[in-house]
Design an enzyme around this catalytic site. Structure first.
Site, PDB file in Angstrom:
ATOM      1  N   ASP A  31       0.868  -1.182   0.000  1.00  0.00           N
ATOM      2  CA  ASP A  31       0.000   0.000   0.000  1.00  0.00           C
ATOM      3  C   ASP A  31       0.904   1.231   0.000  1.00  0.00           C
ATOM      4  OD1 ASP A  31      -3.220   0.339   1.252  1.00  0.00           O
ATOM      5  OD2 ASP A  31      -1.935   2.107   0.994  1.00  0.00           O
ATOM      6  N   ASN A  32       0.514   2.288  -0.725  1.00  0.00           N
ATOM      7  CA  ASN A  32       1.344   3.502  -0.703  1.00  0.00           C
ATOM      8  C   ASN A  32       0.980   4.419   0.471  1.00  0.00           C
ATOM      9  OD1 ASN A  32      -1.027   4.684  -1.513  1.00  0.00           O
ATOM     10  ND2 ASN A  32      -0.340   5.233  -3.570  1.00  0.00           N
ATOM     11  N   LEU A  33      -0.045   4.034   1.230  1.00  0.00           N
ATOM     12  CA  LEU A  33      -0.502   4.770   2.419  1.00  0.00           C
ATOM     13  C   LEU A  33      -0.945   6.198   2.096  1.00  0.00           C
ATOM     14  CD1 LEU A  33       1.967   3.532   5.226  1.00  0.00           C
ATOM     15  CD2 LEU A  33      -0.284   2.631   4.605  1.00  0.00           C
ATOM     16  N   ASP A  51       4.046   1.982  -4.253  1.00  0.00           N
ATOM     17  CA  ASP A  51       3.011   2.462  -5.163  1.00  0.00           C
ATOM     18  C   ASP A  51       2.996   1.506  -6.348  1.00  0.00           C
ATOM     19  OD1 ASP A  51       1.805   4.063  -7.359  1.00  0.00           O
ATOM     20  OD2 ASP A  51       1.785   5.616  -5.803  1.00  0.00           O
ATOM     21  N   TYR A 141     -14.626   7.708 -12.389  1.00  0.00           N
ATOM     22  CA  TYR A 141     -14.238   6.590 -11.516  1.00  0.00           C
ATOM     23  C   TYR A 141     -14.750   5.270 -12.108  1.00  0.00           C
ATOM     24  CZ  TYR A 141     -14.762   3.355  -7.622  1.00  0.00           C
ATOM     25  OH  TYR A 141     -14.750   2.237  -6.833  1.00  0.00           O
ATOM     26  N   ASN A 170     -22.910  -0.701  -2.217  1.00  0.00           N
ATOM     27  CA  ASN A 170     -22.441   0.269  -1.208  1.00  0.00           C
ATOM     28  C   ASN A 170     -21.828  -0.420   0.010  1.00  0.00           C
ATOM     29  OD1 ASN A 170     -24.257   1.788  -3.023  1.00  0.00           O
ATOM     30  ND2 ASN A 170     -23.702   3.449  -1.656  1.00  0.00           N
ATOM     31  N   HIS A 189     -19.047   9.233   2.270  1.00  0.00           N
ATOM     32  CA  HIS A 189     -20.084   8.203   2.252  1.00  0.00           C
ATOM     33  C   HIS A 189     -21.177   8.454   3.287  1.00  0.00           C
ATOM     34  CE1 HIS A 189     -16.649   6.078   0.309  1.00  0.00           C
ATOM     35  NE2 HIS A 189     -17.619   5.871  -0.554  1.00  0.00           N
ATOM     36  N   PHE A 208     -29.091  14.616  -0.134  1.00  0.00           N
ATOM     37  CA  PHE A 208     -28.831  15.156  -1.476  1.00  0.00           C
ATOM     38  C   PHE A 208     -29.997  14.864  -2.419  1.00  0.00           C
ATOM     39  CE2 PHE A 208     -24.005  14.474  -0.639  1.00  0.00           C
ATOM     40  CZ  PHE A 208     -23.953  15.652   0.097  1.00  0.00           C
ATOM     41  N   ASP A 285     -25.533  11.172  -9.374  1.00  0.00           N
ATOM     42  CA  ASP A 285     -26.118  10.124  -8.527  1.00  0.00           C
ATOM     43  C   ASP A 285     -27.301   9.458  -9.235  1.00  0.00           C
ATOM     44  OD1 ASP A 285     -24.569  10.096  -6.260  1.00  0.00           O
ATOM     45  OD2 ASP A 285     -25.800  11.542  -5.159  1.00  0.00           O
TER      46      ASP A 285
HETATM   47  N1  UFG Z   1     -25.831  11.055   0.344  1.00  0.00           N
HETATM   48  C1  UFG Z   1     -26.543  12.053   0.971  1.00  0.00           C
HETATM   49  N2  UFG Z   1     -25.867  12.859   1.843  1.00  0.00           N
HETATM   50  C2  UFG Z   1     -24.537  12.745   2.097  1.00  0.00           C
HETATM   51  C3  UFG Z   1     -23.821  11.702   1.451  1.00  0.00           C
HETATM   52  C4  UFG Z   1     -24.508  10.875   0.573  1.00  0.00           C
HETATM   53  O1  UFG Z   1     -27.733  12.217   0.768  1.00  0.00           O
HETATM   54  O2  UFG Z   1     -24.010  13.535   2.881  1.00  0.00           O
HETATM   55  C5  UFG Z   1     -26.549  10.150  -0.557  1.00  0.00           C
HETATM   56  C6  UFG Z   1     -25.981  10.109  -1.960  1.00  0.00           C
HETATM   57  O3  UFG Z   1     -26.520  11.144  -2.739  1.00  0.00           O
HETATM   58  C7  UFG Z   1     -26.384   8.714  -2.424  1.00  0.00           C
HETATM   59  C8  UFG Z   1     -26.387   7.889  -1.123  1.00  0.00           C
HETATM   60  O4  UFG Z   1     -26.413   8.840  -0.060  1.00  0.00           O
HETATM   61  O5  UFG Z   1     -27.682   8.756  -2.916  1.00  0.00           O
HETATM   62  C9  UFG Z   1     -25.159   7.037  -0.958  1.00  0.00           C
HETATM   63  O6  UFG Z   1     -24.014   7.855  -1.176  1.00  0.00           O
HETATM   64  P1  UFG Z   1     -22.517   7.364  -0.926  1.00  0.00           P
HETATM   65  O7  UFG Z   1     -21.622   8.506  -1.264  1.00  0.00           O
HETATM   66  O8  UFG Z   1     -22.417   6.766   0.426  1.00  0.00           O
HETATM   67  O9  UFG Z   1     -22.351   6.186  -1.957  1.00  0.00           O
HETATM   68  P2  UFG Z   1     -22.551   6.183  -3.538  1.00  0.00           P
HETATM   69  O10 UFG Z   1     -23.782   5.363  -3.792  1.00  0.00           O
HETATM   70  O11 UFG Z   1     -22.506   7.504  -4.160  1.00  0.00           O
HETATM   71  O12 UFG Z   1     -21.196   5.505  -3.969  1.00  0.00           O
HETATM   72  C10 UFG Z   1     -20.922   4.161  -3.745  1.00  0.00           C
HETATM   73  C11 UFG Z   1     -19.426   3.970  -3.648  1.00  0.00           C
HETATM   74  C12 UFG Z   1     -18.742   4.370  -4.915  1.00  0.00           C
HETATM   75  C13 UFG Z   1     -19.375   3.656  -6.051  1.00  0.00           C
HETATM   76  C14 UFG Z   1     -20.853   3.845  -6.049  1.00  0.00           C
HETATM   77  C15 UFG Z   1     -21.508   3.030  -7.097  1.00  0.00           C
HETATM   78  O13 UFG Z   1     -18.924   4.721  -2.606  1.00  0.00           O
HETATM   79  O14 UFG Z   1     -17.402   4.021  -4.850  1.00  0.00           O
HETATM   80  O15 UFG Z   1     -21.399   3.450  -4.813  1.00  0.00           O
HETATM   81  O16 UFG Z   1     -22.588   3.737  -7.562  1.00  0.00           O
HETATM   82  F1  UFG Z   1     -18.883   4.134  -7.220  1.00  0.00           F
END
Ligand code: UFG
Length: 329
Positions: A31-33, A51, A141, A170, A189, A208, A285
């Site tokens: 891992d590159n930490l 890395d 991504y 998720n 997240h 959101f 999203d």
């Molecule tokens: N959300 C909020 N408020 C926040 C953070 C997130 O409402 O403060 C919502 C987001 O809009 C989304 C849901 O919560 O609808 C989940 O969001 P996350 O950021 O936790 O996760 P994501 O679904 O966006 O992303 C995850 C992984 C990514 C991956 C993606 C696949 O973290 O790596 O699923 O769609 F790409």
């Protein structure tokens, strides 16, 4: 012989290392930490700080260790950052994987299990999502992860390497021991951000968007416990070791929860009112992402143990309560 876990100091990587060691495997972590934490590396794993874009460092590792198979988590994984800095994602995720595969081919290491994502699908045509559904990423991504899958496929045809791509939905929760858990900087997240409220680090959680075409208007996701994800990597590795062919598997629970439902569960788990405020949609999203994981269950024999959101959020809360600043002392 040992298993090499690249990105084994990160969230899902560190949990997979714990499961591998519990299963009696000899494990090497690299891992590159930059986003991982040394404290997350299991004390029984041999650790290399490197890395994956550094071909010389990888070659040295493959010469020093007797590596049977690779599990590859070493990648950048923030959707928002991938949109503002796409070249970072091409560099770390695609170029990094290219260097890794060059080194693996040169050293005759021919089995790799790697982290892919639901983001390879983009906006789904229908749910639950099947592995055969259209892949049309809506962020850089997801694009780089899909290209990594394609790169493995071409390298497989040319050099006989075999791969399994695991498309996570998720990831959430923390190890039952309480020793490792989710720690990102910055945190983006939903579940860890919600838990910052009862932890006294945030006044409220932003929702959101509440005008999506879902029953309560908030986005629906398929939350899957990190230990269940970790187990799937071990099964995928065993599948390759038994001669299994290249394959792609979704990993989710097959049940969707809306943002509002997750907040409600967190209120019940923590006993805190957790104020929420609706804010604008976050770009890119999808309204709803739910996996069909039937293929992982039938082909790999995967049996997720944490199918209840209450238990999943409780396990996350145990970690965040005890480690409000992650691995920082
Ligand atoms: N959300 C909020 N408020 C926040 C953070 C997130 O409402 O403060 C919502 C987001 O809009 C989304 C849901 O919560 O609808 C989940 O969001 P996350 O950021 O936790 O996760 P994501 O679904 O966006 O992303 C995850 C992984 C990514 C991956 C993606 C696949 O973290 O790596 O699923 O769609 F790409």
């Amino acid at each position: 012989m040992a298993i090499l876990v690249l990105g084994g100091a990160g969230y899902i990587g560190s949990h997979t290392v714990y499961e591998l060691i519990d299963a009696g495997r000899d494990v090497v972590v690299a891992d590159n930490l930059l986003t991982g934490f040394k404290e997350a590396v299991h004390p029984k794993a041999r650790f290399y700080q490197l890395d994956i874009r550094d071909r010389g460092a990888l070659d040295t590792l493959f010469q020093a260790e007797n590596i049977e198979g690779v599990i590859h988590f070493a990648a950048s994984s923030q959707v928002g950052e991938s949109m503002s800095n796409p070249l970072k994602y091409y560099d770390n995720n695609l170029y990094g994987t290219m260097v890794l595969l060059q080194s693996m081919v040169a050293h005759g290491v021919d089995k790799i299990v790697f982290s892919s994502t639901a983001a390879t699908y983009g906006e789904p045509e229908s749910v639950p999502i099947l592995e055969t559904d259209r892949t049309q990423p809506t962020n850089c991504y997801g694009e780089t992860k899909l290209s990594m899958e394609h790169m493995m496929s071409w390298v497989s045809k040319a050099h006989g390497l075999r791969y399994v791509a695991l498309r996570y939905f998720n990831a959430c929760g923390a190890h039952a021991s309480g020793k490792i858990g989710e720690a990102h900087n910055p945190e983006t997240h939903l579940i860890p951000l919600i838990l910052q409220v009862p932890n006294g680090q945030r006044e409220k959680i932003s929702v959101f968007g509440d005008d999506y075409p879902t029953p309560d208007g908030t986005c629906i996701r398929d939350y899957i416990h990190v230990t269940d994800l970790a187990q799937a990597h071990i099964l995928a590795l065993n599948y390759l070791m038994k001669g299994g062919d290249n394959n792609v598997f979704n990993l989710g629970n097959g049940v969707g929860f809306s943002v509002n439902e997750v907040i409600e569960v967190a209120r019940a788990v923590t006993g805190h009112p957790i104020p929420a405020e609706v804010s604008p949609r976050r770009a890119g999203d999808p309204a709803q992402l739910i996996a069909s994981s039937e293929k992982a269950k039938s082909v790999l024999g995967w049996k997720p143990q944490y199918d209840d959101l209450n238990t999943i959020v409780s396990s996350a809360w145990n970690w965040h309560k005890a480690h409000p600043h992650g691995y920082e002392k």
